[in-house]
Design an enzyme around this catalytic site. Structure first.
Site, PDB file in Angstrom:
ATOM      1  CG  ASP A  48      -7.795   6.686  -7.447  1.00 50.79           C
ATOM      2  OD1 ASP A  48      -8.646   7.601  -7.435  1.00 50.79           O
ATOM      3  OD2 ASP A  48      -7.802   5.777  -8.308  1.00 50.79           O
ATOM      4  CB  CYS A  81      -7.146   1.090  15.548  1.00 56.67           C
ATOM      5  SG  CYS A  81      -6.826  -0.220  16.735  1.00 56.67           S
ATOM      6  CG  HIS A 115     -13.774  -1.938  -2.775  1.00 54.57           C
ATOM      7  ND1 HIS A 115     -13.585  -2.385  -4.069  1.00 54.57           N
ATOM      8  CD2 HIS A 115     -14.892  -2.575  -2.328  1.00 54.57           C
ATOM      9  CE1 HIS A 115     -14.543  -3.248  -4.387  1.00 54.57           C
ATOM     10  NE2 HIS A 115     -15.354  -3.371  -3.356  1.00 54.57           N
ATOM     11  CD  GLU A 163     -11.205  -5.762 -21.639  1.00 53.65           C
ATOM     12  OE1 GLU A 163     -10.656  -6.257 -22.633  1.00 53.65           O
ATOM     13  OE2 GLU A 163     -10.723  -5.785 -20.497  1.00 53.65           O
ATOM     14  CE1 TYR A 219      -4.031  -1.698  -0.495  1.00 52.26           C
ATOM     15  CE2 TYR A 219      -3.027  -3.281   1.010  1.00 52.26           C
ATOM     16  CZ  TYR A 219      -4.000  -2.956   0.069  1.00 52.26           C
ATOM     17  OH  TYR A 219      -4.916  -3.889  -0.307  1.00 52.26           O
TER      18      TYR A 219
HETATM   19  N1  APR Z   1     -11.398   3.417 -19.475  1.00 50.96           N
HETATM   20  C1  APR Z   1     -12.370   2.638 -18.970  1.00 50.96           C
HETATM   21  N2  APR Z   1     -12.162   1.367 -18.585  1.00 50.96           N
HETATM   22  C2  APR Z   1     -10.915   0.875 -18.698  1.00 50.96           C
HETATM   23  C3  APR Z   1      -9.850   1.630 -19.217  1.00 50.96           C
HETATM   24  C4  APR Z   1     -10.130   2.964 -19.620  1.00 50.96           C
HETATM   25  N3  APR Z   1      -9.184   3.766 -20.139  1.00 50.96           N
HETATM   26  N4  APR Z   1      -8.740   0.855 -19.191  1.00 50.96           N
HETATM   27  C5  APR Z   1      -9.101  -0.338 -18.699  1.00 50.96           C
HETATM   28  N5  APR Z   1     -10.428  -0.343 -18.403  1.00 50.96           N
HETATM   29  C6  APR Z   1     -11.271  -1.412 -17.868  1.00 50.96           C
HETATM   30  C7  APR Z   1     -10.830  -2.828 -18.210  1.00 50.96           C
HETATM   31  O1  APR Z   1     -11.386  -3.189 -19.481  1.00 50.96           O
HETATM   32  C8  APR Z   1     -11.435  -3.639 -17.072  1.00 50.96           C
HETATM   33  O2  APR Z   1     -12.736  -4.075 -17.405  1.00 50.96           O
HETATM   34  O3  APR Z   1     -11.195  -1.359 -16.456  1.00 50.96           O
HETATM   35  C9  APR Z   1     -11.544  -2.629 -15.929  1.00 50.96           C
HETATM   36  C10 APR Z   1     -10.633  -2.889 -14.765  1.00 50.96           C
HETATM   37  O4  APR Z   1     -11.037  -4.089 -14.148  1.00 50.96           O
HETATM   38  P1  APR Z   1     -10.303  -4.645 -12.840  1.00 50.96           P
HETATM   39  O5  APR Z   1      -8.831  -4.589 -13.019  1.00 50.96           O
HETATM   40  O6  APR Z   1     -10.900  -5.960 -12.523  1.00 50.96           O
HETATM   41  O7  APR Z   1     -10.660  -3.550 -11.718  1.00 50.96           O
HETATM   42  P2  APR Z   1     -12.012  -3.375 -10.885  1.00 50.96           P
HETATM   43  O8  APR Z   1     -13.164  -3.955 -11.618  1.00 50.96           O
HETATM   44  O9  APR Z   1     -12.083  -1.957 -10.470  1.00 50.96           O
HETATM   45  O10 APR Z   1     -11.710  -4.275  -9.608  1.00 50.96           O
HETATM   46  C11 APR Z   1     -12.691  -4.346  -8.603  1.00 50.96           C
HETATM   47  O11 APR Z   1     -11.289  -5.736  -7.252  1.00 50.96           O
HETATM   48  O12 APR Z   1      -9.094  -6.077  -6.800  1.00 50.96           O
HETATM   49  C12 APR Z   1     -10.283  -5.623  -6.271  1.00 50.96           C
HETATM   50  O13 APR Z   1     -10.774  -4.095  -4.548  1.00 50.96           O
HETATM   51  C13 APR Z   1     -10.198  -4.186  -5.841  1.00 50.96           C
HETATM   52  O14 APR Z   1     -11.735  -2.357  -6.245  1.00 50.96           O
HETATM   53  C14 APR Z   1     -11.078  -3.467  -6.836  1.00 50.96           C
HETATM   54  C15 APR Z   1     -12.062  -4.550  -7.255  1.00 50.96           C
END
Ligand code: APR
Length: 247
Positions: free
Chosen positions: A101, A124, A116, A219, A63
């Site tokens: 963030d 604590c 999250h 996607e 972190y």
């Molecule tokens: N604009 C929009 N979407 C995007 C972009 C972009 N420029 N670049 C990537 N992505 C999309 C990807 O296609 C993907 O579907 O962002 C998504 C990111 O997915 P993850 O990496 O799985 O992140 P997230 O869904 O936020 O994860 C959820 O999982 O790991 C835990 O607590 C963590 O909050 C997080 C939660």
């Protein structure tokens, strides 16, 4: 890039859910993309209560690295577009982010929850009653990890796998009363956030106005089939031209 426009009527309430993808164009890695955080780190080593118990130093190193990375980033046009929408429709706008963030705040969003947790806060580990506090420090070794006044260790204010997301009552109330749901940049892997679109759709009773649900990202997410429309494109390119607000 898409040319779709989401019309927002003057009585409508908008619920926005964002994920790591909205911060990608600010330079922060997502979790599950090929260069994502989970390709370089094992969830079980850094993002579970068990990981914290086994090796708090490693957890804090993870972190601290993320604090350092996030500190260097700036909000992108997608964060600014959501803040601008909020300034147009005021309290009819609600933002729920899975991101830890602070780029939404730095873009000017106010009515938001971090389900999250927050990267720049700590608390604590024993939940002794001391409040969550804002904390931008880096803890790279076991000796640097601060102690709470109760004697327990201070941990990141992050919801780890296996822990309850924050502010769920408020989030569910907002889902219940929105008429437009916009989900941005999240892969649809992690629940309950991935279920929000289903919860909104369940309200589509014959006597009530239909909830329109949109996904924005490059996607389709895992839960793509549940959306009224999937708008393919980068958040920073799509969101600035996506909304048309009725005066
Ligand atoms: N604009 C929009 N979407 C995007 C972009 C972009 N420029 N670049 C990537 N992505 C999309 C990807 O296609 C993907 O579907 O962002 C998504 C990111 O997915 P993850 O990496 O799985 O992140 P997230 O869904 O936020 O994860 C959820 O999982 O790991 C835990 O607590 C963590 O909050 C997080 C939660």
């Amino acid at each position: 890039m898409s040319t779709n426009i989401i019309q927002i009527g003057n009585q409508e309430r908008v619920f926005v859910l964002t994920g790591a993808g909205i911060s990608a164009e600010s330079g922060l890695p997502t979790f599950r993309d090929s260069d994502g955080l989970w390709s370089g780190h094992r969830v079980e080593d850094v993002a579970t209560p068990e990981a914290w118990e086994a090796n708090p130093e490693l957890v804090w190193q993870f972190y601290s690295m993320r604090r350092r990375d996030a500190e260097r980033c700036e909000p992108n046009p997608a964060h600014h577009a959501l803040a601008a929408l909020e300034s147009q429709i005021g309290e009819r706008f609600f933002l729920c982010t899975q991101n830890v963030d602070d780029l939404h705040e730095r873009a000017g969003s106010h009515n938001l929850v971090h389900m999250h947790g927050e990267l720049f806060s700590s608390r604590c580990e024993a939940n002794c009653g001391e409040p969550v506090f804002s904390d931008r420090n880096l803890y790279e070794s076991a000796a640097q990890i601060p102690a709470c006044i109760c004697g327990a260790q201070v941990r990141p204010h992050i919801v780890w796998f296996g822990e309850c997301p924050l502010e769920m009552d408020r989030i569910m109330r907002e889902i219940d009363r929105c008429s437009v749901m916009i989900v941005v940049g999240t892969s649809g892997n992690v629940h309950p956030a991935a279920s929000f679109v289903h919860w909104a759709r369940q309200r589509n009773l014959p006597a009530t106005p239909r909830v329109r649900t949109y996904y924005v990202g490059p996607e389709p997410p895992l839960n793509a089939g549940a959306f009224t429309e999937v708008i393919l494109g980068k958040a920073g390119e799509v969101l600035p031209n996506l909304f048309s607000v009725e005066p």
